[in-house]
Design an enzyme around this catalytic site. Sequence first.
Site, PDB file in Angstrom:
ATOM      1  N   TYR A  33       0.833  -1.204   0.000  1.00 10.66           N
ATOM      2  CA  TYR A  33       0.000   0.000   0.000  1.00 10.66           C
ATOM      3  C   TYR A  33       0.867   1.253   0.000  1.00 10.66           C
ATOM      4  O   TYR A  33       2.065   1.200   0.269  1.00 10.66           O
ATOM      5  CB  TYR A  33      -0.950   0.008   1.198  1.00 10.66           C
ATOM      6  CG  TYR A  33      -0.321   0.403   2.520  1.00 10.66           C
ATOM      7  CD1 TYR A  33      -0.499   1.689   3.039  1.00 10.66           C
ATOM      8  CD2 TYR A  33       0.436  -0.498   3.260  1.00 10.66           C
ATOM      9  CE1 TYR A  33       0.066   2.069   4.246  1.00 10.66           C
ATOM     10  CE2 TYR A  33       1.003  -0.141   4.476  1.00 10.66           C
ATOM     11  CZ  TYR A  33       0.815   1.145   4.968  1.00 10.66           C
ATOM     12  OH  TYR A  33       1.391   1.509   6.160  1.00 10.66           O
ATOM     13  N   ARG A  52       8.284   4.131  -4.676  1.00  3.87           N
ATOM     14  CA  ARG A  52       8.336   3.164  -3.569  1.00  3.87           C
ATOM     15  C   ARG A  52       7.345   2.029  -3.802  1.00  3.87           C
ATOM     16  O   ARG A  52       7.637   0.868  -3.491  1.00  3.87           O
ATOM     17  CB  ARG A  52       8.063   3.859  -2.236  1.00  3.87           C
ATOM     18  CG  ARG A  52       8.260   2.932  -1.044  1.00  3.87           C
ATOM     19  CD  ARG A  52       8.224   3.674   0.272  1.00  3.87           C
ATOM     20  NE  ARG A  52       6.942   4.316   0.507  1.00  3.87           N
ATOM     21  CZ  ARG A  52       6.689   5.096   1.555  1.00  3.87           C
ATOM     22  NH1 ARG A  52       7.640   5.344   2.439  1.00  3.87           N
ATOM     23  NH2 ARG A  52       5.507   5.652   1.714  1.00  3.87           N
ATOM     24  N   ARG A 101      -8.378 -20.643  -0.897  1.00  6.89           N
ATOM     25  CA  ARG A 101      -7.276 -20.340   0.028  1.00  6.89           C
ATOM     26  C   ARG A 101      -6.138 -21.326  -0.219  1.00  6.89           C
ATOM     27  O   ARG A 101      -6.298 -22.531  -0.020  1.00  6.89           O
ATOM     28  CB  ARG A 101      -7.762 -20.424   1.471  1.00  6.89           C
ATOM     29  CG  ARG A 101      -6.706 -20.001   2.496  1.00  6.89           C
ATOM     30  CD  ARG A 101      -7.268 -20.028   3.904  1.00  6.89           C
ATOM     31  NE  ARG A 101      -6.281 -19.563   4.877  1.00  6.89           N
ATOM     32  CZ  ARG A 101      -5.363 -20.340   5.441  1.00  6.89           C
ATOM     33  NH1 ARG A 101      -5.316 -21.639   5.133  1.00  6.89           N
ATOM     34  NH2 ARG A 101      -4.505 -19.850   6.319  1.00  6.89           N
ATOM     35  N   LYS A 149       6.520  -1.898   1.894  1.00  6.22           N
ATOM     36  CA  LYS A 149       5.343  -1.322   2.554  1.00  6.22           C
ATOM     37  C   LYS A 149       4.135  -2.248   2.357  1.00  6.22           C
ATOM     38  O   LYS A 149       3.269  -2.015   1.508  1.00  6.22           O
ATOM     39  CB  LYS A 149       5.058   0.081   2.004  1.00  6.22           C
ATOM     40  CG  LYS A 149       4.148   0.930   2.896  1.00  6.22           C
ATOM     41  CD  LYS A 149       4.118   2.357   2.383  1.00  6.22           C
ATOM     42  CE  LYS A 149       3.178   3.233   3.214  1.00  6.22           C
ATOM     43  NZ  LYS A 149       3.663   3.474   4.563  1.00  6.22           N
ATOM     44  N   GLU A 181      11.951   2.492  14.358  1.00  7.36           N
ATOM     45  CA  GLU A 181      11.067   3.565  13.897  1.00  7.36           C
ATOM     46  C   GLU A 181       9.833   3.585  14.774  1.00  7.36           C
ATOM     47  O   GLU A 181       9.731   2.823  15.734  1.00  7.36           O
ATOM     48  CB  GLU A 181      10.707   3.371  12.424  1.00  7.36           C
ATOM     49  CG  GLU A 181      10.114   2.029  12.083  1.00  7.36           C
ATOM     50  CD  GLU A 181      10.036   1.800  10.567  1.00  7.36           C
ATOM     51  OE1 GLU A 181      10.078   2.775   9.804  1.00  7.36           O
ATOM     52  OE2 GLU A 181       9.931   0.630  10.163  1.00  7.36           O
TER      53      GLU A 181
END
Length: 282
Positions: A33, A52, A101, A149, A181
Amino acid sequence: MSRTVYLNGEYVPEEAAKISVFDRGFLFADAVYEVTAVVNSKLVDFAGHYARLARSCHELGLTLTQSENELREIHQRLLVENALTEGGIYLQLTRGNSGDRDFHYPSAGTASTLVLFTQARPVVDHPAASKGIRVVTCPDIRWQRRDIKTVQLLAPCMAKAWAEANGADDAFLVEDGFITEGSACNCYIVLADKTIITRPLSNSILHGITRKALLRLGEEYGVTFEERLFTPEEARRASEVFISSATTFVWPVVSVDGQQIGDGKPGQITQLLRKIYLEMLG
């Protein structure tokens, strides 16, 4: 009033935006995301976010079919459709629906799922920017590829819950005795000589778009940055502490683990960086 959401090539009311229960983003957090800030109805550093996103996709073998210009056009249309003047646009790309799945990646021809939506909220005059936030430290239990990310955000959610339970606004994550972070931000401390310390880029932290801009602005305005590891104790003894992210820009931290930072108010360097960053936005 319902927002307009982008889903796989269509612009639909948010209540009509639905994905399959077999989508791998839902089942496995097999997705990436980005969040792009919006100020005065303009996208902030969109090119950086696209770069990114493309890198995250490359690292995971995810297919990103849209070009930078195509994604920019989607963002721009959502701005107009939702009359967004300030806030952010959230983008999520999943590996798609494999029909059931299954831990194995689906076949190469499986279509990915792309969704974008707007979030209206204050970013320029947010109260935290003027009064600062309180943080506490907690162990960093995330996976080892934080530079990608992904939507695997349970650990940051747990960190925020830990912070709230301990009377703070957010958490700084600690691994091997050093701060990595924040739960959703990059972290910085300011020494007595006004040198700013921030952790160097690696797989251990997200390569922040705002972080990159701040380092560049620091060079232009004579602000000294040093990229190295730092400890929670150094943070508690620092002259100033602050965070950065796509939608906070620069927020001051006024206490760490209950220890007041400086005089308990936003510091001079922190305020300067926020000021020049906002000026850069125009």
